[in-house]
Design a protein around this motif. Structure first.
Motif, PDB file in Angstrom:
ATOM      1  N   TYR A 474     103.493 -37.734  12.336  1.00  0.00           N
ATOM      2  CA  TYR A 474     104.897 -38.120  12.511  1.00  0.00           C
ATOM      3  C   TYR A 474     105.680 -38.094  11.210  1.00  0.00           C
ATOM      4  N   ASP A 475     104.981 -38.120  10.077  1.00  0.00           N
ATOM      5  CA  ASP A 475     105.637 -38.220   8.772  1.00  0.00           C
ATOM      6  C   ASP A 475     105.988 -36.835   8.259  1.00  0.00           C
ATOM      7  N   ASP A 476     107.181 -36.645   7.782  1.00  0.00           N
ATOM      8  CA  ASP A 476     107.624 -35.342   7.246  1.00  0.00           C
ATOM      9  C   ASP A 476     108.286 -35.551   5.894  1.00  0.00           C
ATOM     10  N   ARG A 477     107.458 -35.797   4.896  1.00  0.00           N
ATOM     11  CA  ARG A 477     107.960 -35.962   3.534  1.00  0.00           C
ATOM     12  C   ARG A 477     107.983 -34.590   2.873  1.00  0.00           C
ATOM     13  N   THR A 610     108.941 -35.581  -4.057  1.00  0.00           N
ATOM     14  CA  THR A 610     108.694 -35.718  -2.629  1.00  0.00           C
ATOM     15  C   THR A 610     109.714 -36.685  -2.033  1.00  0.00           C
ATOM     16  N   ARG A 612     111.704 -38.952   1.120  1.00  0.00           N
ATOM     17  CA  ARG A 612     111.306 -39.787   2.260  1.00  0.00           C
ATOM     18  C   ARG A 612     111.210 -38.875   3.479  1.00  0.00           C
ATOM     19  N   SER A 613     110.676 -39.391   4.543  1.00  0.00           N
ATOM     20  CA  SER A 613     110.450 -38.569   5.734  1.00  0.00           C
ATOM     21  C   SER A 613     111.772 -38.093   6.350  1.00  0.00           C
ATOM     22  N   TRP A 614     111.774 -36.863   6.821  1.00  0.00           N
ATOM     23  CA  TRP A 614     112.924 -36.296   7.519  1.00  0.00           C
ATOM     24  C   TRP A 614     112.872 -36.608   9.019  1.00  0.00           C
ATOM     25  N   THR A 615     111.918 -37.408   9.429  1.00  0.00           N
ATOM     26  CA  THR A 615     111.827 -37.805  10.838  1.00  0.00           C
ATOM     27  C   THR A 615     111.794 -39.329  10.925  1.00  0.00           C
TER      28      THR A 615
END
Length: 630
Positions: A474-477, A610, A612-615
């Motif tokens: 779920y993470d998109d960094r 890097t 933060r996540s885009w999701t």
């Protein structure tokens, strides 16, 4: 020799013979024939009469090629043709080889069904060739009666098993003998203990040509200088290889570029050693002992410097410096390059080049910068030619016109397939009125995120994956490179993003646009997998002003989108979605006046961080996978 007059063999052969005789030490024991040749200063034999030549042609059934025929009229054979043929045939010993050696069968084993004429010739030469070697160090010399030029000259092929190479072609017998004269010079250029110094009219003429080539290169005449140095290198003249290698390296060539005779000189090591070390480091399969081989003759201090430089190059910490105004330009260029302005960095170097101060007379140009991780990517063959054409080092001449910048304006270059067609999806953030080093505070979690040292995106990804211990579905960094995006804008760019999840995607534009304006673009119109998509969002003062997302053949939009960016102008039938990429990028560049530096992103080294996540985090009932590695 002109088109209508034969080559004058006698002066050439007399000169060669005299040079050979003078190169022999008086104390050396020689056979009777060699001693007689030394005393007579003549490596040849009495001339062959027309009758003997005619008899040879009758015996062989072919008229001899012009240059061999004219040679026989001066000397009916030859001793010591180069370093490995001690006796060359005259009228009595020239004979058809008829694959006496069995080499045709050996070469034929390596042919495949698609073999072309060149490969076929390497087989057939052993069956049809006229053998000229009589005594040699397992070296064959064959005239090919089927490889004939417009003047009737037969090509000569030479081959020795210990060379482990294909037969070498010489355009004619004359060309072969000239090559053998060069080989003789090359082998005698550095006398062994007890041998006399090898100095003669040929060496004096070549050494004078090397010196003139050095000055011509500094005046900007690198092409003329390169030809003269290549000629002298063929005779193994001192300085010729080291000077010529400097020209070759600035033209982008690295194969067999070792700066012989100069790189181990302490005067030139600061400029030349980093290039040799960097080329060695680029080939990780090479044992470090090979570096010592290329630095043979170096003292302990220089070897210590070489290994210290190798460590810095491998660690990406090597930094080129220079004295005077050119050194100041180097520092300015480095600062521009690390934020992506490679065109500006190059112009800084070129504007200061006439003031460059060489470390010694045999340094033709500043070279150590090519090994600098930030400055090295500036070099292209076109830029190398511009540098070489610019007068420097105290010499004067006509300056060349500047090469065109290699970075295109705008953003549309992203729609062009890259080498290998790997860049099919990408995303970037543009932020107005802030410096690149401020982007982590806007796009990353926490206040402690800092930029990594400049490196290629490939190296940055490899390092990130090497150090990463947790992977989440779920993470998109995003790992993003940063720099300046034209006047008033900074950028963060990711050329290898994760898959686009429209349901969970969260645009970073509002966070990036706190107290300013930010633009987010994510394109996957040419993605290998999944449906094509494109997202644009624009925020000001922390609030999203407008956005649209094209996915699954539909457009979802919000806010008051300017007409120039209205998605209805770009998207129609789903099968035509990829065609919208370029006009969309052109429209974004036109609306905001921003650009992305292609050369720095594709070939250069930039700071990375890097985000933060885009999701968004997963909601109730949504499943995900986390993998942790110990």
């Amino acid at each position: 020799m002109t088109e209508n007059s034969p080559f004058d063999w006698r002066p050439f052969l007399l000169k060669w013979s005299g040079e050979w005789a003078d190169s022999l030490p008086d104390s050396e024991t020689r056979g009777e024939e060699d001693e007689a040749a030394r005393q007579a200063r003549w490596l040849g034999f009495p001339p062959a009469s027309e009758e003997r030549i005619t008899a040879l042609e009758k015996r062989l059934g072919r008229r001899m090629p012009p240059s061999y025929r004219e040679f026989l009229k001066v000397s009916d054979g030859w001793r010591h043709a180069g370093g490995f043929v001690s006796l060359l045939a005259g009228t009595a010993d020239a004979r058809w080889h008829d694959d006496e050696s069995g080499l045709a069968v050996m070469f034929e084993e390596y042919l495949d069904e698609d073999a072309g004429p060149e490969e076929r010739r390497e087989v057939d030469i052993w069956r049809r060739g006229l053998q000229l070697d009589v005594e040699s160090d397992v070296t064959y010399v064959l005239l090919d009666p089927e490889d004939v030029d417009e003047d009737g000259e037969w090509a000569v092929y030479t081959w020795a098993s210990w060379r482990a190479e294909s037969p070498e072609r010489h355009a004619s017998f004359l060309a072969f003998m000239q090559d053998m004269h060069r080989e003789f010079h090359s082998l005698r250029a550095q006398p062994r203990d007890g041998e006399p110094e090898f100095v003669n009219d040929t060496t004096r003429k070549l050494d004078a040509a090397v010196e003139e080539a050095r000055l011509e290169a500094l005046r900007g005449g690198w092409e003329r200088a390169g030809k003269a140095l290549d000629e002298a290198k063929g005779y193994n003249r001192p300085r010729a290889a080291g000077l010529g290698d400097q020209i070759r390296r600035l033209l982008g060539q690295t194969y067999m570029v070792y700066f012989d005779g100069l790189v181990t000189d302490p005067r030139y090591a600061p400029e030349l050693l980093p290039l040799l070390v960097a080329e060695h480091a680029a080939h990780s399969y090479r044992d470090d002992s090979t570096l010592k081989f290329h630095l043979r003759g170096a003292d302990e201090d220089l070897m210590a410097l070489a290994y210290a430089t190798l460590e810095r190059v491998r660690g990406g910490t090597y930094r080129y410096t220079a004295a005077g105004p050119f050194g100041e330009a180097v520092e300015r260029a480095r600062e521009l390059a690390r934020w992506g302005d490679t065109d500006g960095a190059w112009r800084n170097l070129m504007d200061a080049l006439p003031s460059w101060e060489p470390l010694g007379p045999d340094l033709l140009a500043p070279l150590g910068w090519v090994a600098d991780p930030l400055l090295g990517p500036l070099l292209t063959p076109e830029r190398g030619r511009e540098l070489l054409s610019t007068p420097r080092g105290g010499q004067t001449g006509g300056a060349p016109g500047p090469t065109a910048g290699i970075d295109p304006d705008g953003l549309a270059w992203l729609a062009e397939p890259d080498s290998g067609n790997n860049r099919t999806s990408y995303r970037f953030v543009l932020v107005e009125g802030v410096e690149p080093e401020e982007l982590p505070a806007r796009l990353a979690d926490g206040d402690g995120t800092v930029l990594n040292e400049p490196m290629t995106l490939w190296d940055a990804r490899s390092r990130l994956l090497h150090n990463r211990r947790e992977f989440s579905s779920y993470d998109d960094r995003a790992l993003m490179a940063v720099g300046r995006a034209g006047t008033g804008w900074s950028f963060a760019f990711d050329g290898d993003p994760a898959s686009f999840d429209r349901q969970r995607f969260v645009s970073p534009a509002p966070a990036a646009g706190a107290d300013t304006r930010a633009v987010v673009v994510w394109s996957g119109l040419r993605a290998w997998h999944g449906e094509p998509f494109f997202h644009l969002s624009v925020a000001r003062d922390g609030v999203e002003q407008y956005a649209f997302t094209y996915a699954d053949g539909e457009v979802r939009r919000s806010g008051d989108i300017p007409r120039a960016l209205d998605p209805s102008r770009f998207f129609g039938a789903p099968e035509d979605a990829a065609e919208a990429e370029r006009p969309l990028l052109e429209a974004v560049a036109g609306e905001f006046g921003a650009r992305l530096p292609r050369h720095a992103i594709v070939n250069g080294r930039l700071h990375t961080f890097t985000t933060r996540s885009w999701t968004r985090p997963p909601g109730d009932g949504e499943t995900y996978v986390v993998i942790r590695m110990n």
